[in-house]
Design an enzyme around this catalytic site. Structure first.
Site, PDB file in Angstrom:
ATOM      1  N   GLU A  47      13.677 -14.753 -27.942  1.00  0.00           N
ATOM      2  CA  GLU A  47      14.907 -14.373 -27.267  1.00  0.00           C
ATOM      3  C   GLU A  47      16.150 -15.278 -27.731  1.00  0.00           C
ATOM      4  O   GLU A  47      17.216 -14.828 -28.046  1.00  0.00           O
ATOM      5  CB  GLU A  47      14.821 -14.541 -25.673  1.00  0.00           C
ATOM      6  CG  GLU A  47      15.572 -13.835 -24.800  1.00  0.00           C
ATOM      7  CD  GLU A  47      15.792 -12.364 -25.376  1.00  0.00           C
ATOM      8  OE1 GLU A  47      16.873 -11.741 -25.100  1.00  0.00           O
ATOM      9  OE2 GLU A  47      14.989 -11.778 -25.549  1.00  0.00           O
ATOM     10  N   ASP A  48      16.024 -16.481 -27.792  1.00  0.00           N
ATOM     11  CA  ASP A  48      16.920 -17.235 -27.853  1.00  0.00           C
ATOM     12  C   ASP A  48      17.227 -18.021 -29.253  1.00  0.00           C
ATOM     13  O   ASP A  48      18.104 -18.756 -29.474  1.00  0.00           O
ATOM     14  CB  ASP A  48      17.001 -18.415 -26.965  1.00  0.00           C
ATOM     15  CG  ASP A  48      17.062 -18.155 -25.488  1.00  0.00           C
ATOM     16  OD1 ASP A  48      17.571 -17.020 -25.465  1.00  0.00           O
ATOM     17  OD2 ASP A  48      16.698 -18.983 -24.644  1.00  0.00           O
ATOM     18  N   HIS A  72       7.809 -19.145 -24.521  1.00  0.00           N
ATOM     19  CA  HIS A  72       8.264 -17.889 -24.017  1.00  0.00           C
ATOM     20  C   HIS A  72       9.715 -17.539 -24.468  1.00  0.00           C
ATOM     21  O   HIS A  72      10.109 -16.296 -24.200  1.00  0.00           O
ATOM     22  CB  HIS A  72       8.108 -17.947 -22.522  1.00  0.00           C
ATOM     23  CG  HIS A  72       9.022 -18.478 -21.575  1.00  0.00           C
ATOM     24  ND1 HIS A  72       8.914 -19.959 -21.470  1.00  0.00           N
ATOM     25  CD2 HIS A  72      10.174 -18.203 -21.092  1.00  0.00           C
ATOM     26  CE1 HIS A  72       9.925 -20.322 -20.574  1.00  0.00           C
ATOM     27  NE2 HIS A  72      10.770 -19.315 -20.535  1.00  0.00           N
TER      28      HIS A  72
END
Ligand code: MN
Length: 726
Positions: A80-81, A76
């Site tokens: 994003e990272d 998840h």
């Protein structure tokens, strides 16, 4: 890394318990992928970052969701990272998983600042609208749950911010989706950060009473089991204590001591059939005396979030009341996991049909809520969730809701017709987009304007989606006639100058207009007047420039003089905001958050760039500070309270007090007795034994304020009350 292997094995075991033929290889692959992606990243507690997605996957497995959800939970934070992109995940794990992961990332990017209730409500709606696949929301909630479980490693400011957000967005969402168990944990963990003293006092008190309570519940259980065994009813009977926040809230809203809170103790009886539920109820009412009015049948009338149970409160030994909840195993699953219980993986069922069946359940859930509770935010959710509206952000982070299919044109006109009329382009998420671009949920939209804009084009009428934008564009065309606009502009300006008692020769005025129009980038004074005529620029703007120009030629006139002139009494005028801006009827007015003015305060206005006039208190620090900036002096204008005023203005108070149990509740009760609507209340206690509460409330003016402050000062322990000035 050994630790990781163990965690992985536990995870697989957990999943295998309810999906015996789960694809363990795929899950392992996802774990490797996540480990790889997060290499070198650490959590605030110093552990490897990957422990977080594993923990989230464990929570998802506890909910009993399908393999795809477990995989998506592991991945998840990847988009994003890390350097991972959507395509990577799609290639390895399929489109569904990639869509879920991307959905979670989008929600992670959503900005959050504590806002007024309406904005928070929009935020919750947007949240649901964005999580098209309900699994996205469930993973996001699991993500937040784990982050709250490890919140103690964050700096205090972050702890507070996350806790507020959890209270305002995540816990209500978990509640709407029926996930009680998670909702409770989210609330308790948030409360622990937001009011550590209140939390501690309740937990200590509960701990102190534990032996007595266990004895009490044990006795009841024995007695009940005896009867049930005799009647041949199979049942699981367990005692429990309410969660901390629900006790806290009861003490706080009902002004009660912990010993006065009803239902501190509760028994839960889980049986096989609905018929048995009613049988058990009968037994309980035989053994113990029920308190009238406390019986609730949520089996025949389920709660909006599909919760079903029988509730009754009876008097036990020594007159201690306790609540009994009776339900079937299936109802228990729904009560604990809500929507997740219905989303659970069921072996042998898969594919689209199953998905449809599940979606039908979501719809039913939302439809149900529509009927039951008018105040419920979910009331209008059904349509929005199924694509009638789109939610976007202004660059300042305000949420704007528009009809689905809206374009930057709709957005611009929803801000203000002057913004729409001067629009020359737009950006979505920082990228230039066409004016017919269809806005998507969660995008940050920025309108590019120019004073040299020639106004809207006729094509815009076809592009715009909202009737608001269409009407405003039509209005503009009605006023298109240039000569007419110039005339209108001239008249408005002349009237305003006369009112301001600015007298000058036509010759002088023409000169001033020449240079003013150049300074706000119009080719000729006529262009400027035409724009003034159709509302492209505001009268205030022109007048302020003229003032600047005059001030320049009369060096002796200082900023002080201008301000003196500004605070003189303006004429009476109509206003819906409650504040009059001279020369502008129903000007867009915002009340400054730093000093939250209310009627009776001495106020002054500041012309913002494109967001109307922001109204401050004269004694606001920001005003004194900002007035040091000579360039902006001309943007300060006098404003006044209207005669007829709406009766609610938001303002905030800071209350300092000697810390004691129940002080927050006392303040809340006092406000509630005064019938003052409270929007937000938080409390912090300090080691020196003092507490500071911030309360945001609605008041109708300074008279009421004085009255309220007087009452609050009467509360034992209250030392000082200030209006918040930041
Ligand atoms: Mn995360």
């Amino acid at each position: 890394m050994k630790n990781l292997e163990t965690r992985y094995k536990l995870l697989i075991e957990k999943v295998k318990q309810y999906i015996p033929n789960a694809d363990a290889d795929k899950i392992h692959q996802a774990l490797e992928c996540a480990t790889d992606a997060h290499t070198g990243q650490k959590r605030k507690d110093g552990t490897d970052y990957v422990t977080h997605p594993i923990a989230v996957a464990e929570i998802i497995a506890d909910m009993g969701l399908d393999t795809e959800s477990v995989i998506a939970a592991l991945l998840h934070d990847c988009i994003e990272d890390t350097r991972f992109v959507y395509e990577d995940i799609k290639n390895k794990f399929g489109e569904d998983v990639a869509d879920i992961v991307e959905g979670v990332s989008k929600l992670t990017r959503m900005p959050y600042t504590s806002k007024e209730e309406e904005q928070i409500e929009n935020l919750r709606k947007m949240f649901l609208a964005m999580g098209k696949d309900i699994r996205v929301i469930m993973i996001k909630i699991a993500d937040r749950l784990h982050n709250m479980r490890t919140i103690q490693f964050q700096p205090p400011a972050k702890q507070r911010e996350k806790s507020l957000e959890t209270m305002e967005v995540y816990a209500p969402l978990a509640h709407r989706l029926g996930m009680q168990k998670i909702k409770w944990e989210l609330e308790d963990r948030s409360l622990k950060c937001l009011d550590p003293v209140g939390y501690e006092e309740i937990t200590e008190e509960l701990e102190r009473r534990r032996p007595e309570r266990e004895e009490f519940l044990h006795h009841i259980k024995d007695r009940l089991m005896e009867h049930l065994n005799h009647a041949g009813i199979e049942a699981v009977v367990a005692g429990r204590v309410k969660h901390i926040y629900s006790i806290y809230r009861k003490m706080y809203t009902q002004h009660k001591d912990i010993s006065e809170v009803y239902d501190l103790y509760a028994m839960r009886v889980i049986v096989d059939s609905v018929a048995d539920c009613y049988n058990v109820l009968g037994f309980i009412h035989d053994i113990y005396r029920p308190i009238p009015g406390r019986f609730k049948d949520y089996i025949s009338t389920p709660k909006p979030n599909m919760y079903q149970s029988l509730h009754t409160t009876v008097i036990g030994r020594e007159g201690i009341p306790f609540e009994v909840q009776i339900r079937t195993h299936e109802m228990h699953q729904t009560a604990e996991y809500g929507i997740a219980a219905h989303w659970k993986y069921k072996s042998g069922v898969s594919g689209r049909d199953n998905l449809e069946e599940k979606l039908a359940w979501v719809r039913r859930l939302l439809e149900n809520q529509q009927d039951v509770d008018g105040e419920d935010f979910i009331r209008s959710l059904k349509t929005e969730m199924f694509a009638d509206e789109v939610y976007v952000f202004t660059p300042k982070g305000d949420v704007v809701s528009l009809p689905a299919g809206s374009t930057p044109i709709d957005f611009a006109y929803s801000i203000h017709s002057a913004v729409g009329n001067r629009m020359i382009g737009a950006k979505a998420n920082g990228r230039i987009v066409q004016l017919d671009y269809i806005l998507k949920n969660g995008e940050i939209v920025e309108v590019l304007t120019s004073n040299a804009s020639h106004g809207p084009s006729r094509d815009w009428l076809k592009i715009a989606k909202s009737s608001e934008a269409k009407n405003k564009i039509k209005q503009w065309f009605k006023k298109e006639c240039r000569e007419e606009n110039i005339q209108r502009g001239k008249e408005a300006l002349a009237a305003e100058l006369k009112r301001m008692e600015v007298h000058m020769s036509l010759q002088d005025l023409n000169e001033v207009l020449q240079s003013v129009s150049r300074r706000i980038s119009f080719n000729t004074p006529d262009d400027m007047l035409a724009s003034l005529g159709f509302g492209g620029i505001t009268l205030n703007r022109v007048v302020n420039r003229i003032r600047d120009e005059i001030a320049r030629s009369h060096k002796e006139q200082t900023g002080k003089d201008i301000i003196d002139k500004l605070v003189a009494q303006p004429k009476k005028q109509k206003s819906t905001s409650g504040v009059i801006v001279p020369g502008v009827e129903n000007c867009m007015v915002k009340f400054a958050r730093c000093c939250t003015p209310i009627p009776g305060d001495r106020i002054i206005g500041f012309i913002t760039r494109g967001y109307g006039v922001s109204v401050h208190r004269m004694d606001c620090k920001n005003v004194t500070e900002a007035m040091k900036n000579a360039d902006d002096l001309s943007r300060w204008i006098r404003v006044a309270w209207a005669d007829e005023i709406k009766d609610r203005f938001q303002t905030s108070l800071q209350i300092s007090a000697k810390d004691r149990m129940g002080i927050v509740a006392d303040v809340a009760t006092a406000l509630s007795n005064l019938k003052i609507p409270v929007h937000l209340m938080d409390a912090r206690s300090f080691e020196d034994g003092y507490a500071v509460m911030n309360v945001v409330m609605d008041l109708n003016g300074v008279d009421q304020l004085e009255y309220v402050v007087g009452k609050l000062r009467g509360i034992q322990g209250v030392i000082d009350i200030k209006r918040t000035l930041s």
